[in-house]
Design a protein around this motif. Structure first.
Motif, mmCIF file in Angstrom:
data_model
loop_
_atom_site.group_PDB
_atom_site.id
_atom_site.type_symbol
_atom_site.label_atom_id
_atom_site.label_comp_id
_atom_site.label_asym_id
_atom_site.label_seq_id
_atom_site.Cartn_x
_atom_site.Cartn_y
_atom_site.Cartn_z
ATOM 1 N N THR A 1 0.859 -1.192 0.000
ATOM 2 C CA THR A 1 0.000 0.000 0.000
ATOM 3 C C THR A 1 0.887 1.230 0.000
ATOM 4 O O THR A 1 2.104 1.127 0.169
ATOM 5 N N ARG A 2 0.248 2.395 -0.152
ATOM 6 C CA ARG A 2 1.084 3.601 -0.247
ATOM 7 C C ARG A 2 0.362 4.812 0.300
ATOM 8 O O ARG A 2 -0.864 4.831 0.416
ATOM 9 N N ILE A 3 1.171 5.831 0.666
ATOM 10 C CA ILE A 3 0.603 7.132 0.975
ATOM 11 C C ILE A 3 1.363 8.155 0.123
ATOM 12 O O ILE A 3 2.565 8.309 0.268
ATOM 13 N N SER B 1 6.265 11.554 -2.383
ATOM 14 C CA SER B 1 5.815 12.935 -2.313
ATOM 15 C C SER B 1 5.332 13.351 -3.693
ATOM 16 O O SER B 1 6.093 13.320 -4.659
ATOM 17 N N GLU B 2 4.053 13.715 -3.800
ATOM 18 C CA GLU B 2 3.498 14.097 -5.104
ATOM 19 C C GLU B 2 3.608 15.612 -5.252
ATOM 20 O O GLU B 2 2.629 16.354 -5.115
ATOM 21 N N ASP B 3 4.827 16.011 -5.526
ATOM 22 C CA ASP B 3 5.134 17.449 -5.531
ATOM 23 C C ASP B 3 5.181 18.018 -6.952
ATOM 24 O O ASP B 3 6.041 18.827 -7.273
ATOM 25 N N LEU C 1 1.459 14.522 -16.847
ATOM 26 C CA LEU C 1 0.428 15.045 -15.944
ATOM 27 C C LEU C 1 0.159 14.064 -14.806
ATOM 28 O O LEU C 1 0.545 12.901 -14.836
ATOM 29 N N TYR C 2 -0.548 14.598 -13.845
ATOM 30 C CA TYR C 2 -0.786 13.900 -12.583
ATOM 31 C C TYR C 2 -1.230 12.432 -12.717
ATOM 32 O O TYR C 2 -0.610 11.538 -12.131
ATOM 33 N N HIS C 3 -2.280 12.184 -13.475
ATOM 34 C CA HIS C 3 -2.777 10.800 -13.540
ATOM 35 C C HIS C 3 -1.717 9.842 -14.080
ATOM 36 O O HIS C 3 -1.613 8.700 -13.636
ATOM 37 N N LEU D 1 -5.711 2.530 -1.324
ATOM 38 C CA LEU D 1 -6.770 2.979 -0.409
ATOM 39 C C LEU D 1 -6.654 4.493 -0.355
ATOM 40 O O LEU D 1 -5.622 5.028 0.078
ATOM 41 N N ARG D 2 -7.683 5.187 -0.830
ATOM 42 C CA ARG D 2 -7.602 6.644 -0.834
ATOM 43 C C ARG D 2 -8.985 7.238 -0.697
ATOM 44 O O ARG D 2 -9.992 6.524 -0.750
ATOM 45 N N GLY D 3 -9.015 8.555 -0.518
ATOM 46 C CA GLY D 3 -10.285 9.229 -0.248
ATOM 47 C C GLY D 3 -11.278 9.075 -1.394
ATOM 48 O O GLY D 3 -10.913 8.929 -2.558
HETATM 49 N N1 GLU Z 1 -1.578 13.210 -3.976
HETATM 50 C C1 GLU Z 1 -2.946 12.860 -3.770
HETATM 51 C C2 GLU Z 1 -3.489 13.585 -2.583
HETATM 52 O O1 GLU Z 1 -2.739 14.088 -1.789
HETATM 53 C C3 GLU Z 1 -3.117 11.383 -3.505
HETATM 54 C C4 GLU Z 1 -3.567 10.680 -4.723
HETATM 55 C C5 GLU Z 1 -3.761 9.201 -4.560
HETATM 56 O O2 GLU Z 1 -3.866 8.693 -3.438
HETATM 57 O O3 GLU Z 1 -3.792 8.538 -5.598
HETATM 58 O O4 GLU Z 1 -4.688 13.691 -2.462
#
Ligand code: GLU
Length: 447
Positions: A4-6, A40-42, A153-155, A171-173
């Protein structure tokens, strides 16, 4: 191996929503003896800040949510070459294509973007919480996946990174649900395996709107400053959208790891309830030893109390049960101390003689007589506990009337209209000081 990841975007302070997402990913990975990774998604250059990244990393780790790829921080901003390689590969395979177009940002200028050849189909994925979700991707058209061959790009970056990092479960929002079919299209174009998805319910304010600053603190830092314990933050956030199906509400991180099950996560939004959070914090405070509690209190008390002439660890130790009883957070104790509520323990009070008069008494002279009698009884009393002090005075108080005796005694010892009972106070300040304060009060009445 389950991975999993954050992947937070370092564009703001560490938000409770990020911690909740990190926590669920952490619990899922640890429960399954898998891996948990961080990146880190910077990519948003204008809004990303290294200070936020540091705060997020340190904050998550301080809460115990440690990951397995901690040799170096993986940052999207440093992975341009990797994304370029996959863009080129996709173009070669005919799944992506270059397209000369007028720039949206600078009209009149021609740019070469990369688009995905949309197969125009329905994407169906199984959400571990919500079940099957179907999405007709036709309306998405040929999505732009990169502004140029060097600017994915992001995706696209998310899909590449999840694949490169071996992520098996995302697992994400819930706010990311509509991103999922787009990302699946990109995965399929690049020939990647599809991870499992679980979209977590939003954290809602009591009015059921999305929780935001206007409802109170959303940054973890603020809760830590208020004196919420890391263990309580973790415990409370775990219950935002999940419970084990039993009555248990207080958990350590290890217990959560043992019991967490993603399929038990709720579909509907989780309402943030500060009162419940306070209760959970108090439960965690109750589990601390006096020694541990004392350390936290000492660190949080303001100088205004520490600089009082009789301030010292022994008195503080005796005051501790009173503090523990009254506060749900260490911050509440610090606030009460700053407001002077605990000064009585560390400084002689400035007693207002009028306050010494019990309501039924005609004047203060009766109080003086009773205080002298109490003083006699306390001379040889055992001060080792509030109980033993009570035992020394109790018969007399019963005989004279409790209010008649205990009210002036309490005021003599504290100067306050409201305070802990006089036995507790006398125990905290000790034999010598108790007699001293009683004498001072009598002297004031005499004046
Ligand atoms: N960087 C995204 C955020 O902070 C997370 C995207 C994801 O979990 O795929 O909401």
């Amino acid at each position: 191996m389950i991975t999993t990841r954050i992947p937070p975007s370092p564009t703001g302070h560490l938000h409770i929503g990020t911690v909740r997402t990190a926590l669920f990913n952490y619990l899922f990975a640890r429960h399954s003896k898998g891996r948990f990774v961080f990146r880190s998604e910077d990519t948003d250059k204008a809004r990303s800040k290294i200070e936020f990244e540091t705060e997020i990393i340190d904050g998550l780790q301080a809460l115990g949510l440690t990951w397995d790829n901690n040799e170096e921080v993986i940052r999207q901003s440093e992975r341009g070459e990797i994304y370029r390689r996959y863009l080129e590969q996709g173009i070669e395979n005919g799944k992506l294509y270059l397209s000369q177009e007028e720039s949206k940002q600078n009209p009149g200028e021609t740019v070469e973007v990369v688009r995905l050849k949309n197969p125009n189909k329905e994407i169906v994925f199984n959400d571990l919480i919500r079940g099957e979700i179907a999405f007709d991707t036709t309306e998405l058209g040929d999505l732009v996946v990169a502004r140029s061959i060097d600017d994915a790009l992001y995706h696209f970056t998310v899909v590449v990174d999840d694949n490169e990092m071996g992520v098996t479960h995302v697992l994400r929002g819930e706010d990311h649900i509509s991103n999922t079919p787009r990302q699946i299209l990109i995965q399929e174009a690049l020939g990647f395996a599809r991870p499992e998805y679980a979209h977590l319910p939003l954290i809602l304010a009591p009015d059921r709107s999305k929780m935001s600053k206007r409802h109170g603190a959303v940054a973890v830092e603020e809760y830590l400053k208020e004196g919420f314990l890391p263990a309580a933050i973790i415990n409370y956030l775990a219950l935002l959208g999940w419970n084990p199906g039993t009555d248990q509400e207080i958990f350590t991180l290890a217990e959560l790891v043992e019991q967490f099950d993603v399929v038990k996560v709720h579909k509907s939004g989780a309402v943030f309830d500060r009162q419940k959070f306070l209760w959970i914090n108090k439960e965690h405070l109750n589990r601390l030893s006096n020694e541990e509690y004392l350390k936290l209190v000492e660190a949080a008390l303001p100088d205004s109390i520490k600089s009082l002439s009789q301030y010292g660890t022994e008195r503080l130790e005796r005051l501790l049960p009173v503090m523990r009883e009254r506060a749900s957070t260490i911050g509440e104790t610090a606030d009460a101390a700053a407001a002077g509520e605990y000064d009585f323990a560390f400084a002689h009070p400035d007693v207002d003689p009028a306050l010494l008069k019990w309501k039924k008494d005609p004047d203060t002279s009766v109080a003086a007589t009773r205080l002298r009698a109490v003083s006699e009884l306390l001379k040889d009393a055992d001060f080792s506990s509030a109980e033993s002090i009570k035992a020394a005075i109790w018969d007399y108080a019963e005989k004279e009337g409790r209010g008649e005796v205990l009210w002036p005694l309490r005021v003599a010892l504290t100067g306050l209209e409201r305070s802990p009972d006089p036995f507790t106070v006398a125990h905290i300040i000790g034999h010598e000081d108790s007699l001293h304060r009683i004498k001072n009060a009598c002297d004031k009445i005499g004046e």
